[in-house]
Design an enzyme around this catalytic site. Structure first.
Site, PDB file in Angstrom:
ATOM      1  N   GLU A  63     -17.029 -28.690  54.016  1.00  0.00           N
ATOM      2  CA  GLU A  63     -18.287 -27.961  54.233  1.00  0.00           C
ATOM      3  C   GLU A  63     -19.313 -28.856  54.929  1.00  0.00           C
ATOM      4  O   GLU A  63     -20.326 -29.257  54.366  1.00  0.00           O
ATOM      5  CB  GLU A  63     -18.820 -27.397  52.916  1.00  0.00           C
ATOM      6  CG  GLU A  63     -17.939 -26.296  52.354  1.00  0.00           C
ATOM      7  CD  GLU A  63     -18.596 -25.484  51.253  1.00  0.00           C
ATOM      8  OE1 GLU A  63     -18.266 -24.290  51.116  1.00  0.00           O
ATOM      9  OE2 GLU A  63     -19.434 -26.041  50.516  1.00  0.00           O
ATOM     10  N   GLU A 170     -12.194 -21.326  51.766  1.00  0.00           N
ATOM     11  CA  GLU A 170     -12.726 -21.169  50.416  1.00  0.00           C
ATOM     12  C   GLU A 170     -13.199 -19.736  50.251  1.00  0.00           C
ATOM     13  O   GLU A 170     -13.928 -19.220  51.101  1.00  0.00           O
ATOM     14  CB  GLU A 170     -13.940 -22.074  50.165  1.00  0.00           C
ATOM     15  CG  GLU A 170     -13.657 -23.493  49.804  1.00  0.00           C
ATOM     16  CD  GLU A 170     -14.924 -24.204  49.337  1.00  0.00           C
ATOM     17  OE1 GLU A 170     -15.790 -23.550  48.698  1.00  0.00           O
ATOM     18  OE2 GLU A 170     -15.055 -25.395  49.621  1.00  0.00           O
TER      19      GLU A 170
END
Length: 281
Positions: A63, A170
């Site tokens: 991320e 995710e």
């Protein structure tokens, strides 16, 4: 089974709100930090190769919207040159992967999969600096990242703009809003109200089915699948506050209620959906 290995380069998991250096690297200069990233990445992969266990794909960072290894690799607010330093750190990792085995695919991963502006901003800066990668990873949680329209539009745009496959690396949805530990749930009634699926095993399965269909419809077959984070949400010491989004209830598996939906989900997903495949056996 195919394996995706995710390097966080931290002493805990990382996300856009926390990209802290491991304590062992806290005092390193930029040049030494680049060397440390390359050495560590290469050493891990060489150790896996020695056990005949090399991954099929590697994430260099997790991320990465706000960068990695703060403050050196932060993507904003550091007085200029942020993406130059970040790109150098990413290259140290990607070059190490390529040097161990050029067949390993490399993923770069951003949060907020429905935010096309953020995706373009970040990948434009990275690609103009020549960082080598094969696949774009996106996080997508419908209760935080909006409806499917934003995700679909973003996947179609960035897969074409950068000529890369896209994986939702995710995602999660809760089977209940009940609390399974002593911490506030990340997934709660507000999440249900925003996303629109019931907080039940059936609601969880319906979300997974619909997400799978959206990924399978990305233009030019560029949508390659998704990873669920984390199906083992019952591991309370590891995923505190997230135990109601796994694939096990607090007392028994959700799997029997999900099996049929997952089977249909897998028909339209690709090979990197391995976290789901055992349900179909």
């Amino acid at each position: 089974m195919k394996v995706l290995l995710d390097f966080h380069y931290s002493d805990f998991w990382t996300d856009p709100g926390k990209q802290f250096k491991p304590k062992a690297w806290a005092s390193l200069s930029q040049n030494d930090l680049e060397k440390a990233v390359g050495t560590y990445t290469g050493d891990v992969l060489k150790a896996m190769r020695a056990q005949n266990a090399l991954p099929n794909m590697v994430q260099v960072g997790n991320e990465l919207n706000s960068g990695m290894l703060w403050p050196n690799g932060k993507s904003w607010g550091e007085g200029g040159g942020e993406f130059d330093r970040l790109a150098a750190l990413l290259k140290a990792g990607t070059n190490a992967v390529r040097s161990v085995d050029s067949n390993i695919k490399i993923m770069l991963h951003l949060a907020h999969g429905g935010d096309n502006g953020a995706s373009r901003w970040w990948f434009d800066e990275i690609t103009k600096r020549g960082v080598s990668f094969d696949t774009i990873g996106l996080s997508y949680y419908p209760y935080w990242d909006g409806g499917f329209s934003g995700l679909t539009s973003n996947m179609n745009d960035i897969s074409a703009r950068y000529n890369k496959d896209v994986i939702v690396v995710e995602t999660a949805y809760g089977f209940t809003t009940a609390n399974g530990d002593n911490l506030d749930n990340s997934f709660n009634q507000d999440s249900v109200n925003t996303a629109g699926y019931p907080a039940s095993p059936q609601g969880q399965a319906s979300f997974i089915r619909d997400l799978s269909e959206k990924i399978s419809q990305v233009n030019n077959n560029r949508g390659r699948g998704f990873f669920y984070w984390s199906r083992f949400g019952f591991q309370r010491k590891v995923l505190r506050g997230l135990v109601n989004t796994g694939w096990l209830t607090f007392k028994q598996p959700v799997l029997s209620e999900m099996r049929g939906k997952i089977k249909r989900c897998l028909i339209s997903t690709e090979k990197h959906c391995h976290l789901l495949m055992y349900l179909n056996k």
